[in-house]
Motif scaffolding. Structure first.
Motif, short mmCIF file in Angstrom:
data_model
loop_
_atom_site.label_atom_id
_atom_site.label_comp_id
_atom_site.label_asym_id
_atom_site.label_seq_id
_atom_site.Cartn_x
_atom_site.Cartn_y
_atom_site.Cartn_z
N TYR A 1 0.84 -1.21 0.00
CA TYR A 1 0.00 0.00 0.00
C TYR A 1 0.87 1.26 0.00
CZ TYR A 1 -3.32 3.55 1.44
OH TYR A 1 -4.07 4.70 1.49
N LEU A 2 1.92 1.28 0.85
CA LEU A 2 2.82 2.43 0.87
C LEU A 2 3.50 2.63 -0.49
CD1 LEU A 2 4.56 2.22 4.35
CD2 LEU A 2 3.00 3.99 3.54
N TRP A 3 3.98 1.52 -1.07
CA TRP A 3 4.63 1.61 -2.38
C TRP A 3 3.65 2.13 -3.44
CZ3 TRP A 3 9.07 2.18 -4.47
CH2 TRP A 3 9.21 2.00 -5.84
N ASP A 4 2.42 1.64 -3.39
CA ASP A 4 1.42 2.07 -4.36
C ASP A 4 1.11 3.56 -4.19
OD1 ASP A 4 -0.45 1.43 -6.50
OD2 ASP A 4 -2.04 1.79 -5.00
N GLN A 5 1.03 4.03 -2.96
CA GLN A 5 0.77 5.45 -2.72
C GLN A 5 1.93 6.32 -3.21
OE1 GLN A 5 -2.18 6.81 -1.63
NE2 GLN A 5 -2.76 4.69 -2.00
N ILE A 6 3.15 5.86 -3.00
CA ILE A 6 4.32 6.60 -3.50
C ILE A 6 4.30 6.64 -5.03
CG2 ILE A 6 6.84 6.54 -3.68
CD1 ILE A 6 6.82 5.41 -0.78
N ARG A 7 3.99 5.50 -5.64
CA ARG A 7 3.92 5.42 -7.11
C ARG A 7 2.85 6.36 -7.64
NH1 ARG A 7 0.71 3.17 -10.56
NH2 ARG A 7 -0.45 2.05 -8.98
N LEU A 8 1.67 6.35 -7.03
CA LEU A 8 0.59 7.24 -7.47
C LEU A 8 0.97 8.70 -7.28
CD1 LEU A 8 -2.62 5.45 -6.17
CD2 LEU A 8 -1.89 5.73 -8.53
N ASP A 9 1.65 9.00 -6.19
CA ASP A 9 2.05 10.38 -5.93
C ASP A 9 3.06 10.86 -6.97
OD1 ASP A 9 1.98 12.76 -4.32
OD2 ASP A 9 4.00 12.23 -3.65
N GLN B 1 3.56 9.49 -10.12
CA GLN B 1 3.10 9.38 -11.49
C GLN B 1 1.74 10.02 -11.73
OE1 GLN B 1 3.13 5.19 -12.23
NE2 GLN B 1 5.36 5.07 -12.32
N GLY B 2 0.91 10.04 -10.71
CA GLY B 2 -0.45 10.55 -10.86
C GLY B 2 -0.53 12.03 -10.53
N PRO B 3 -1.74 12.48 -10.18
CA PRO B 3 -1.93 13.90 -9.87
C PRO B 3 -1.29 14.32 -8.55
CG PRO B 3 -3.95 12.69 -9.49
CD PRO B 3 -2.99 11.73 -10.12
N GLY B 4 -0.88 13.38 -7.72
CA GLY B 4 -0.23 13.72 -6.46
C GLY B 4 -1.15 13.52 -5.28
N ALA C 1 -0.90 23.23 -4.56
CA ALA C 1 -0.86 23.75 -5.94
C ALA C 1 -2.10 24.60 -6.21
CB ALA C 1 -0.78 22.59 -6.93
N LEU C 2 -3.24 24.20 -5.69
CA LEU C 2 -4.48 24.96 -5.87
C LEU C 2 -4.37 26.33 -5.19
CD1 LEU C 2 -7.34 24.74 -7.06
CD2 LEU C 2 -8.09 23.84 -4.86
N GLU C 3 -3.80 26.36 -3.99
CA GLU C 3 -3.61 27.64 -3.29
C GLU C 3 -2.64 28.54 -4.04
OE1 GLU C 3 -2.35 26.38 0.59
OE2 GLU C 3 -4.40 25.95 1.25
N ARG C 4 -1.59 27.96 -4.65
CA ARG C 4 -0.67 28.76 -5.47
C ARG C 4 -1.38 29.35 -6.68
NH1 ARG C 4 3.06 24.82 -4.87
NH2 ARG C 4 2.57 23.95 -6.89
N ASP C 5 -2.25 28.52 -7.31
CA ASP C 5 -3.00 29.01 -8.47
C ASP C 5 -3.91 30.17 -8.07
OD1 ASP C 5 -1.78 27.17 -10.09
OD2 ASP C 5 -3.50 25.78 -10.16
N LEU C 6 -4.53 30.10 -6.89
CA LEU C 6 -5.40 31.19 -6.42
C LEU C 6 -4.58 32.45 -6.15
CD1 LEU C 6 -8.21 32.17 -5.46
CD2 LEU C 6 -7.56 31.39 -3.18
N GLN C 7 -3.44 32.29 -5.48
CA GLN C 7 -2.60 33.45 -5.15
C GLN C 7 -2.03 34.12 -6.40
OE1 GLN C 7 0.32 31.88 -2.48
NE2 GLN C 7 -1.07 31.91 -0.70
#
Length: 189
Positions: free
Chosen positions: A142-150, A152-155, A163-169
């Motif tokens: 599960y930990l490895w899968d979460q690291i992989r998703l983080d 390779q995926g949207p994070g 990132a959303l707060e940066r986009d707003l600022q």
């Protein structure tokens, strides 16, 4: 290197806490297994002395183990019996070496002798260890899968929120869009 992907980034504290808990549980389990099941092996001479003094109340023939429960009516010098601390002791001979005549002598001495079928173990909880190993493997996956998703995926939700707060600022999204997407990400946290 992206600072949000570093080991010291915002999402690292949860990983460190998770690893600390996993290692702590593993250490506790290993310590409990190392301590054993509370059965103390004794010498053949100590065994015969305990039987003669009637300090044994019950004997279980467990597969290849002979386990005796102390607590019978002790006769003679009780100081020697106190040197054997646990309530359970293990005869150094296997149960297959115990004859019917020896069992009959024990019964005549007032000791309950019970043959326990199906417990052919050496005192190690193998089924429990296999379950623990499977749970640790599942947690590792599960930990490895979460690291992989983080990676390779949207994070992770925290990284996406940052990132959303940066986009707003920076003015890339309006406050209404920020609020809507922040609620979606908050539901994942």
């Amino acid at each position: 290197m992206d600072p949000e992907r570093s080991v010291t980034g915002p999402g690292a504290s949860g990983l460190i806490i998770g690893l600390f808990i996993a290692i702590s549980v593993l250490v506790i389990i290993l310590a409990l297994n190392w301590l054993g099941d509370g059965i103390k092996p004794i010498s053949e001479d100590d065994w015969h002395r305990l039987v003669a003094r009637r300090a044994i109340s019950r004997i279980e023939l467990q597969g290849e183990r002979v386990v005796a429960e102390l607590g019978g009516v002790s006769q003679g010098d009780e100081r020697d019996d106190k040197a054997i601390d646990p309530d359970l002791v293990l005869l150094p001979r296997p149960a297959s070496a115990i004859t019917e005549a020896e069992q009959a002598r024990w019964r005549e001495a007032g000791i309950e002798v019970v043959a326990v079928a199906g417990e052919d173990t050496d005192g190690q909880p193998t089924a429990g260890l296999l379950l623990i190993a499977a749970l640790l493997a599942l947690g590792g996956w599960y930990l490895w899968d979460q690291i992989r998703l983080d990676r390779q995926g949207p994070g992770s939700p925290r990284r996406r929120m940052a990132a959303l707060e940066r986009d707003l600022q920076e003015g890339r999204i309006p406050p209404e869009e920020f609020q809507r997407r922040a609620e979606e990400i908050s539901a994942e946290m």
